[in-house]
Design an enzyme around this catalytic site. Structure first.
Site, PDB file in Angstrom:
ATOM      1  N   LYS A  25       0.837  -1.206   0.000  1.00 38.79           N
ATOM      2  CA  LYS A  25       0.000   0.000   0.000  1.00 38.79           C
ATOM      3  C   LYS A  25       0.876   1.263   0.000  1.00 38.79           C
ATOM      4  O   LYS A  25       0.667   2.172  -0.793  1.00 38.79           O
ATOM      5  CB  LYS A  25      -0.927   0.023   1.236  1.00 38.79           C
ATOM      6  CG  LYS A  25      -1.839  -1.188   1.352  1.00 38.79           C
ATOM      7  CD  LYS A  25      -2.742  -1.128   2.572  1.00 38.79           C
ATOM      8  CE  LYS A  25      -2.038  -1.221   3.907  1.00 38.79           C
ATOM      9  NZ  LYS A  25      -1.322  -2.461   4.166  1.00 38.79           N
TER      10      LYS A  25
ATOM     11  N   ARG B  47      -9.809   1.055   8.577  1.00 42.20           N
ATOM     12  CA  ARG B  47      -9.335  -0.293   8.873  1.00 42.20           C
ATOM     13  C   ARG B  47     -10.367  -1.105   9.628  1.00 42.20           C
ATOM     14  O   ARG B  47     -10.123  -2.263   9.971  1.00 42.20           O
ATOM     15  CB  ARG B  47      -8.095  -0.175   9.750  1.00 42.20           C
ATOM     16  CG  ARG B  47      -6.856  -0.805   9.180  1.00 42.20           C
ATOM     17  CD  ARG B  47      -5.744  -0.488  10.148  1.00 42.20           C
ATOM     18  NE  ARG B  47      -4.603  -1.286   9.930  1.00 42.20           N
ATOM     19  CZ  ARG B  47      -3.508  -0.835   9.317  1.00 42.20           C
ATOM     20  NH1 ARG B  47      -3.469   0.374   8.822  1.00 42.20           N
ATOM     21  NH2 ARG B  47      -2.472  -1.618   9.205  1.00 42.20           N
TER      22      ARG B  47
ATOM     23  N   ARG C  32      11.927  -5.676   5.360  1.00 40.40           N
ATOM     24  CA  ARG C  32      11.720  -4.249   5.058  1.00 40.40           C
ATOM     25  C   ARG C  32      12.662  -3.409   5.935  1.00 40.40           C
ATOM     26  O   ARG C  32      12.905  -3.708   7.087  1.00 40.40           O
ATOM     27  CB  ARG C  32      10.277  -3.842   5.376  1.00 40.40           C
ATOM     28  CG  ARG C  32      10.086  -2.338   5.329  1.00 40.40           C
ATOM     29  CD  ARG C  32       8.630  -1.919   5.344  1.00 40.40           C
ATOM     30  NE  ARG C  32       7.863  -2.539   6.383  1.00 40.40           N
ATOM     31  CZ  ARG C  32       6.536  -2.549   6.397  1.00 40.40           C
ATOM     32  NH1 ARG C  32       5.860  -1.982   5.421  1.00 40.40           N
ATOM     33  NH2 ARG C  32       5.888  -3.134   7.380  1.00 40.40           N
TER      34      ARG C  32
ATOM     35  N   ARG D  69      11.292  -1.444  11.608  1.00 37.96           N
ATOM     36  CA  ARG D  69      10.169  -1.090  12.476  1.00 37.96           C
ATOM     37  C   ARG D  69      10.019  -2.101  13.606  1.00 37.96           C
ATOM     38  O   ARG D  69      10.222  -3.298  13.404  1.00 37.96           O
ATOM     39  CB  ARG D  69       8.868  -1.058  11.649  1.00 37.96           C
ATOM     40  CG  ARG D  69       8.643   0.234  10.931  1.00 37.96           C
ATOM     41  CD  ARG D  69       7.538   0.193   9.895  1.00 37.96           C
ATOM     42  NE  ARG D  69       6.295  -0.458  10.278  1.00 37.96           N
ATOM     43  CZ  ARG D  69       5.204  -0.512   9.504  1.00 37.96           C
ATOM     44  NH1 ARG D  69       5.211   0.077   8.312  1.00 37.96           N
ATOM     45  NH2 ARG D  69       4.117  -1.128   9.900  1.00 37.96           N
TER      46      ARG D  69
ATOM     47  N   ARG E  92      -0.418  -9.252  13.253  1.00 36.18           N
ATOM     48  CA  ARG E  92      -1.005  -8.210  12.391  1.00 36.18           C
ATOM     49  C   ARG E  92      -1.872  -8.850  11.308  1.00 36.18           C
ATOM     50  O   ARG E  92      -2.922  -8.314  10.942  1.00 36.18           O
ATOM     51  CB  ARG E  92       0.109  -7.360  11.764  1.00 36.18           C
ATOM     52  CG  ARG E  92       0.726  -6.400  12.771  1.00 36.18           C
ATOM     53  CD  ARG E  92       2.055  -5.849  12.320  1.00 36.18           C
ATOM     54  NE  ARG E  92       2.003  -5.088  11.103  1.00 36.18           N
ATOM     55  CZ  ARG E  92       3.083  -4.745  10.394  1.00 36.18           C
ATOM     56  NH1 ARG E  92       4.284  -5.101  10.812  1.00 36.18           N
ATOM     57  NH2 ARG E  92       2.952  -4.059   9.297  1.00 36.18           N
TER      58      ARG E  92
END
Ligand code: AP5
Length: 208
Positions: free
Chosen positions: A15, A88, A122, A155, A166
């Site tokens: 996204k 969300r 990431r 992160r 998640r």
């Protein structure tokens, strides 16, 4: 050209990556609740202190903390806007529909196994928010942001255990939005597997 776009899809589906490309090419303003919350955590604001424990656990931050914040930001943006990570929940989507008309809910569909590989590798820039992947979208110099030269970081919620939480949260709370926007005739689902540029070509055609 669609003027209000909601980006839907599980964690790691791309996204943020696709949203950035649309902003650079077409001048959208991207409002990312995840980026806003990370900024609040970094600055140790009241919101950041409240949000951190939910984020680290892979849970959603409560609706009452998010909805007011986003209403303000949407009012300020006042133009072509991409919403990344909001709404969300159905409650958030209902709140949004009272404020502005969504033209397109673009849903990026990616299998769980691929999502875990994407997220755990990431690396993010703490200063400009640029996002990299150690294998598939690596920075030119190891550990350094191409755009602003800051040191990249991982992160806190990008560990494998938190990613699995998640994904569970996504299925329970956010996946119902696919049906929600489908019923409104706003949903387009894109197969989110392939190179970033290949997916962007598909995304562009839908948005234009
Ligand atoms: P948020 O920051 O929104 O996280 P997310 O939705 O889990 O999404 P991600 O940022 O992890 O992934 P993405 O889809 O943007 O993928 P990306 O482009 O980075 O939210 C974080 C937390 O904040 C939530 O868990 C929650 O606690 C809270 N929160 C946020 N919004 C909330 C709300 N509305 N209500 C309540 N709580 C909220 O790509 C991922 C990686 O893959 C990158 O490394 C990228 O380089 C790579 N990649 C991308 N595309 C490709 C490709 N095609 N091929 C190979 N690699 C790719």
């Amino acid at each position: 050209m669609k003027s209000t776009i909601v980006l839907l899809g599980p964690p790691g589906s791309g996204k943020g990556t696709q949203g950035e490309k649309l902003c650079s090419e077409f001048g959208y303003v991207k409002l990312s609740t995840g980026d806003m919350l990370r900024e609040a955590v970094k600055n140790q604001t009241e919101l950041g202190k409240k949000a951190k424990e939910y984020m680290d656990a892979g849970a959603l931050v409560p609706n009452d903390l998010i909805i007011g914040l986003m209403k303000e930001k949407i009012k300020e943006a006042n133009g072509k806007v991409i919403l990344d990570g909001f709404p969300r929940t159905i409650e958030q989507a209902d709140a949004l529909s009272g404020q502005l008309e969504v033209d397109l809910a673009l849903n990026l569909d990616v299998a769980d196994e691929e999502l875990v590989k994407r997220i755990t590798m990431r690396r993010s820039c703490p200063d400009c928010g640029a996002v990299y992947h150690l294998l598939w979208n690596a920075p030119k110099a190891d550990g350094v942001c191409d755009k602003c030269g800051a040191k990249l970081y991982q992160r806190d919620d990008d560990t494998e255990a938190t990613v699995l939480n998640r994904l569970k949260t996504y299925r329970e709370k956010t996946l119902p939005l696919v049906e929600y926007y489908g019923k409104k005739g706003k949903l387009v689902t894109v197969e989110g597997v392939g190179s970033i540029d290949e997916i962007y070509e598909k995304v562009k055609k839908i948005v234009q």
